[in-house]
Scaffold this active site. Structure first.
Site, PDB file in Angstrom:
ATOM      1  N   GLU A 148      72.898  57.757  52.632  1.00  0.00           N
ATOM      2  CA  GLU A 148      72.310  58.816  53.660  1.00  0.00           C
ATOM      3  C   GLU A 148      70.902  58.617  53.508  1.00  0.00           C
ATOM      4  OE1 GLU A 148      73.989  62.502  52.555  1.00  0.00           O
ATOM      5  OE2 GLU A 148      75.684  62.442  54.069  1.00  0.00           O
TER       6      GLU A 148
ATOM      7  N   HIS B 292      67.646  71.778  59.874  1.00  0.00           N
ATOM      8  CA  HIS B 292      68.352  70.483  60.384  1.00  0.00           C
ATOM      9  C   HIS B 292      67.816  70.532  61.831  1.00  0.00           C
ATOM     10  CE1 HIS B 292      71.601  67.942  61.987  1.00  0.00           C
ATOM     11  NE2 HIS B 292      71.771  67.522  60.621  1.00  0.00           N
TER      12      HIS B 292
ATOM     13  N   ARG C  26      63.948  63.580  59.408  1.00  0.00           N
ATOM     14  CA  ARG C  26      64.537  64.965  59.725  1.00  0.00           C
ATOM     15  C   ARG C  26      63.155  65.767  60.151  1.00  0.00           C
ATOM     16  NH1 ARG C  26      69.040  67.821  56.145  1.00  0.00           N
ATOM     17  NH2 ARG C  26      70.376  66.151  56.895  1.00  0.00           N
TER      18      ARG C  26
ATOM     19  N   HIS D 254      69.017  75.404  57.721  1.00  0.00           N
ATOM     20  CA  HIS D 254      70.134  74.563  56.873  1.00  0.00           C
ATOM     21  C   HIS D 254      70.309  74.818  55.508  1.00  0.00           C
ATOM     22  CE1 HIS D 254      73.178  71.346  57.105  1.00  0.00           C
ATOM     23  NE2 HIS D 254      72.429  70.641  56.331  1.00  0.00           N
TER      24      HIS D 254
ATOM     25  N   ARG E 188      65.093  69.150  49.809  1.00  0.00           N
ATOM     26  CA  ARG E 188      66.401  68.501  49.165  1.00  0.00           C
ATOM     27  C   ARG E 188      66.683  67.500  49.560  1.00  0.00           C
ATOM     28  NH1 ARG E 188      72.264  69.548  51.204  1.00  0.00           N
ATOM     29  NH2 ARG E 188      71.001  69.396  53.313  1.00  0.00           N
TER      30      ARG E 188
END
Ligand code: FAD
Length: 527
Positions: A114, A236, A282, A343, A378
């Site tokens: 990821e 997100h 992101r 998120h 994170r």
């Protein structure tokens, strides 16, 4: 009064892990707001990060985590979590979790990679890892004779020595509303654990389930725990925007496979924000969408993959295709309306490596806790790992503690309250809070916006506190009180950070300071 050896508040992965690891030797009461499976853990899609492959290493996983955390990860904690990754996965396998296998791999698992991870190290169960884990653990929990599952019980406040006017700094248990029976019960325990998850519902748009209202963080703070780094809320970039669809994530793989972000008139906007356009990280994509929405007063933007062949879309994104079709959106022919959404809550109740908080016999594990692992951002798939590792660490510590003296706890006092007269106060304040947090304390912050939010929180604080003092508690009132306090903690932390770092971006302080510091709120400061 009901007495257990250990009371765990929350049945997500953190609470479930802990319950199962204690139950052979302790009587456990597992309180949960709705049903056992309600929680972010059950919704997790991607998987759990762990160093398993030969070409991977502890050092590489630590480094990836620290890079994502923008200088704020605690290296000792990060190493501790990463080193326990394999053990955590082995434990889940022993419980019977059906992870996706790959016979060609030496690890036996199919590992994915990821964003932010330098190696393939994500263990998963197809695209519904959280459900596979939680369904397996909840069956075990229900079957264990030492675990009493208390569904539809919402914890209200911790019972501490200070509250009982004792000289110690101990937690003795918790008051919780049985929402089906409609009355408050008193739970006494030698050890109490906050495993309530995060606080996404503070924001208008969130990927989180309804139960994520910051209850544990608020309870910990009210009881006298330090709370840290609440300004770091991960957003997100693309959540489906539709009046009848709550919290449906549109995976970043849609952008990875060529999806284009557009304004309502069809204009592409990402290239003006970053040379990597839709493939930028992101945070940058979320910030760009936020910028365009606020500048133009838009309700949403659009993610368009319809230029790809229909069969390709259906093959790669079957779930999204089916869900959107149910709502009348055919993604093979039209663009998907999307908004960024809250998120993950990086901050929380401060703990040590054993999950212990500032209050004796009170632990915090999972997303409710601030352990130092996530820093200012994170790394994907580290949160489920943190639940497992700290669930295990807290269990080990609790099992090593000597027996404690028992006292009788006072029952909840409802003698001075009446039934609520105007439920509208709750629903109105709930909506208002989530909207101004979205508008003023979202992805891009300014001093002025934070001050505006703070002023509104102060007004809400007075109104909600008065309501709480005078009327019988209900699920919604408990949650609203916690949402308000959590919002306050987020704004306080955001105001204290005079730089932009990781997930906290301020237009007034766009630079990152040389020294990285946590934002720690000490108990006793007046909010
Ligand atoms: C859509 C989505 C996808 C994600 N995907 C991933 C992923 O692939 N990998 C990853 O590592 N992380 C992922 N995350 C993050 C991860 O799922 C969470 O951080 C993690 O599940 C938190 O676990 P938890 O046990 O701390 O809390 P949760 O699983 O949220 O559980 C909290 C529990 O506390 C209960 N509770 C709350 N308040 C009270 C109260 N007052 N009284 C009683 N009970 C209460 C709730 O009902 C619930 O049972 C994802 C998150 C979301 C929302």
């Amino acid at each position: 009064m009901l007495r257990f050896d250990v009371i765990i508040i929350g049945s997500g992965l953190a609470g479930s892990t802990l319950a199962l690891q204690l139950a052979d030797r302790k009587k456990v009461g597992l309180l949960t707001k709705k049903s056992l499976l309600d929680g972010a853990s059950n919704w997790a899609q991607g998987g759990i990060a762990a160093v398993l492959a030969d070409d991977d290493s502890i050092a590489a996983h630590v480094q990836d985590t620290m890079i994502a955390g923008a200088g704020l990860c605690d290296e000792t904690v990060t190493r501790f979590v990463v080193e326990h990754g394999k053990h955590a996965i082995d434990w889940l396998v022993d419980q019977g979790v059906p992870f996706t296998r790959d016979s060609a791999s030496k690890t036996g698992f199919h590992l994915t990679r990821e964003g932010g991870h330098s190696q393939r190290r994500i263990v998963h169960a197809a695209d519904a890892t959280g459900h596979a884990v939680q369904a397996t653990l909840s069956d075990k929990i229900r079957a264990h004779p030492n675990i009493t599952v208390l569904e539809n019980h919402i914890a209200i406040d911790l019972i501490t020595g200070a509250k009982l006017k004792l000289a110690d700094n101990r937690c003795y248990g918790v008051y919780a509303l049985d929402t089906q029976a409609g009355h408050v019960k008193t739970f006494a325990a030698a050890h109490t654990v906050l495993a309530n998850g995060g606080a996404g519902k503070v924001y208008l748009y969130t990927t989180n389930p309804d139960v994520a209202t910051g209850d544990g963080i608020s309870m910990g703070w009210r009881a006298g725990c330090r709370v840290a780094n609440m300004e770091f809320i991960q957003f997100h970039p693309t959540c489906l925007y539709h009046p009848h669809a709550k919290s449906f994530l549109i995976t970043e793989a849609v952008r990875g496979e060529g999806g284009i972000l557009k304004l309502p008139d069809g204009t592409r906007f990402m290239p003006q924000h970053d040379s990597r356009a839709e493939l930028a990280p992101r945070d940058i994509v979320a910030r760009a969408i936020d910028f365009e929405m606020k500048k133009r007063g838009l309700d949403c933007v659009y993610l368009d993959i319809s230029h790809k062949p229909s069969d390709f879309i259906k093959e790669h994104f079957p779930t999204i295709h089916a869900r959107c079709l149910e709502l009348g959106i055919d993604i093979t022919r039209e663009a998907i309306p999307v908004v960024p959404a809250a998120h993950y809550t990086c901050g929380g109740v401060m703990t040590d490596l054993k999950g212990r908080t500032d209050i004796d016999n009170l632990y915090a594990v999972g997303e409710v806790a601030f352990t130092g692992l996530h820093g200012a951002n994170r790394l994907a798939s580290n949160s489920l790992l943190e639940c497992l590792v700290f669930g295990q660490a807290a269990a080990t510590d609790i099992l090593q503690q000597p027996a404690t003296s028992e006292i009788t706890l006072p029952e909840w006092d409802e003698s001075r309250v009446t039934d609520a007269d105007e439920e509208i106060v709750i629903s109105h304040n709930w909506d208002e809070l989530r909207r101004f947090m979205w508008d003023y304390v979202g992805i891009v912050r300014t001093n002025k916006r934070l001050r505006r939010a703070q002023n509104r929180i102060n007004l809400l604080h007075d109104e909600i506190s008065e309501y709480y003092r005078n009327f019988r508690v209900s699920n919604d009132l408990i949650e609203l009180r916690n949402l308000m306090l959590t919002a306050d903690l987020i704004v306080r932390c955001a105001m204290l950070r005079r730089e932009s770092r990781g997930l906290h971006y301020s237009r007034d302080y766009p630079e990152q300071l040389a020294e990285a510091r946590n934002t720690v709120l000490e108990p006793g400061i007046k909010l």
